[in-house]
Design an enzyme around this catalytic site. Structure first.
Site, PDB file in Angstrom:
ATOM      1  N   SER A   2     -10.548   0.491   6.692  1.00  0.00           N
ATOM      2  CA  SER A   2      -9.761   0.517   5.459  1.00  0.00           C
ATOM      3  C   SER A   2      -9.249  -0.819   4.957  1.00  0.00           C
ATOM      4  CB  SER A   2      -8.573   1.472   5.632  1.00  0.00           C
ATOM      5  OG  SER A   2      -9.014   2.762   5.938  1.00  0.00           O
ATOM      6  N   LYS A  34       0.838  -1.201   0.000  1.00  0.00           N
ATOM      7  CA  LYS A  34       0.000   0.000   0.000  1.00  0.00           C
ATOM      8  C   LYS A  34       0.871   1.249   0.000  1.00  0.00           C
ATOM      9  CE  LYS A  34      -3.754   2.186   2.661  1.00  0.00           C
ATOM     10  NZ  LYS A  34      -4.635   2.058   3.838  1.00  0.00           N
ATOM     11  N   SER A  37      -9.291   3.743   0.977  1.00  0.00           N
ATOM     12  CA  SER A  37      -7.984   3.642   1.620  1.00  0.00           C
ATOM     13  C   SER A  37      -7.140   2.494   1.078  1.00  0.00           C
ATOM     14  CB  SER A  37      -8.121   3.553   3.141  1.00  0.00           C
ATOM     15  OG  SER A  37      -6.861   3.640   3.748  1.00  0.00           O
TER      16      SER A  37
END
Length: 421
Positions: free
Chosen positions: A165, A72, A141
């Site tokens: 998220s 991420k 997210s």
């Protein structure tokens, strides 16, 4: 690319699969699907293939040897840019790996790239589309990681959760999403939003894969290992927000309860203690108060680089009285003590993971009332896909364990998974 991480790791160890072939297959999948899904903020095909070839020439490095991994874009990487989902940090390079990335690399993982995140992992959505229907939302997210795993671009990907998220993107995209007990995995090198809530977790396509990455991050070879010797006792927890769930989510929960009961699970209706009704609002207070301070530099120096919504959230957080913040923290502590005894009656709780199935991108995603309370309680949670809705979109249930009861939760989840095999 259709292999789970556990299957691929075993084949590589046994000599039946080369890392280069696995990575090449994932990259081919990305080339075919990325124009539709937009799951990635950064990719380096040449670097990934070079790393795979190098691993194939040497001994097995660890449990993730040759396994492709998505990171991420809120998590620092030494050899790739980390933009935190913000134009302020476009092309920014930290020069170091976050703790989770360093541990994964040491275990032999190959970082394919950075997955799309919302702005500072908060509210402003990124470019990613739902892999099942590009007109639908992939969640917020950790959207890129959830979509990449669900679409079989990569078997594993890191995510973070401050409110919803991990669980919500996993539900919308049809991946398994794991948010561990608060503090289970080290967060060094992850841009903070809320120190009282931020949690590192990950996405996968099997419970064994969730445990596999957990062994690397925890340093415990037995993390989440084993199976239950009996059918679990499951607390069916609709919560005080049940009326906000749509038909698809209500049906998914009730059908899962019936299916698991038929397989031998003991299902008990569980109601949370009355003070827990205030947890969702308390979570918002804490999140706003702490994120306003975590982003104080950006708000002061580059306010025009922040979305209008995030500027508004920061302003709310800065205006929040300190006593209100302390009250929210105190309520969370009280409710953690009240909820803990429930796990003497049941092995896990089962509850909706979202108010709805994936909505159209143009629509409001919702306010995550089925996630924030568990995040604030610091409990481990899994989003487990159970099928499709009438619209052909993924539906799931949320499995919740006791604080630091991650091993027990994963063992129970493995039993649940077997009932859907």
């Amino acid at each position: 690319h259709t292999l789970t991480a556990t299957e691929a790791a075993r084949l590589i160890r046994e000599g039946g699969l080369k890392a280069e072939k696995l990575v090449s297959s994932c990259l081919a999948r990305i080339k075919a699907r990325e124009p539709v899904v937009d799951a990635w903020a950064y990719l380096d095909f040449d670097r990934a293939l070079a790393q795979a070839k190098a691993l194939d020439r040497g001994p097995v490095q660890g449990p993730l040897h040759g396994i492709p991994l998505g990171v991420k874009d809120i998590i620092d990487t030494a050899d790739m840019p980390t933009a935190y989902g913000s134009p302020i940090y476009r092309d920014h390079r930290s020069g170091w790996d976050a703790a989770c990335v360093a541990l994964a690399r040491a275990a032999g993982a190959i970082i394919l790239g950075k997955t799309v995140t919302s702005e500072f992992a908060l509210y402003h959505a990124g470019k990613t589309k739902n892999p099942h229907d590009p007109a639908r939302s992939p969640g917020i997210s950790s959207m890129g990681s959830a979509a990449a795993v669900a679409d079989r671009m990569v078997p594993l990907a890191f995510g973070t959760q401050t409110g919803a998220s991990i669980l919500k993107p996993a539900t919308f995209c049809g991946a398994i999403g794991y948010k561990p007990s608060f503090g289970t995995f080290n967060r060094t090198g992850i841009h903070p939003a809320s120190d009282s809530l931020d949690t590192l977790g990950h996405f996968a396509r099997s419970i064994d894969d969730i445990a596999l990455l957990g062994t690397v991050l925890s340093g415990r070879p037995d993390f989440g290992a084993g199976a239950m010797e009996r059918a679990p006792r499951i607390g069916l927890c609709r919560t005080a927000e049940w009326a906000k769930a749509d038909t698809a989510m209500k049906t998914a929960l009730e059908e899962a309860a019936a299916r698991l009961a038929k397989a031998g699970a003991v299902i008990e209706e569980i109601e949370l203690p009355d003070p827990c009704r205030g947890l969702n609002e308390a979570c918002l207070v804490i999140m706003r108060y702490e994120s306003a301070r975590a982003l104080a530099h950006e708000y002061r120096v580059w306010p025009d680089g922040l979305s209008e919504r995030l500027r508004g959230v920061i302003a709310q957080g800065l205006a929040c009285p300190h006593d209100r913040y302390l009250e929210a923290l105190a309520l969370a502590e009280r409710c953690r003590a009240l909820v803990a005894p429930l796990f003497g009656r049941v092995d896990l709780l089962m509850t909706p993971p979202s108010e709805c199935e994936a909505p159209l991108i143009k629509d409001v995603i919702g306010d995550s009332v089925f996630n924030r309370l568990w995040t604030l309680l610091h409990l481990p949670c899994l989003a487990f896909p159970t099928g499709k809705s009438a619209y052909g979109l993924p539906v799931a249930v949320q499995l919740v364990g006791s604080m630091h009861g991650d091993d027990a939760l994963l063992r129970a989840a493995r039993w649940v998974e077997a009932q859907y095999a």
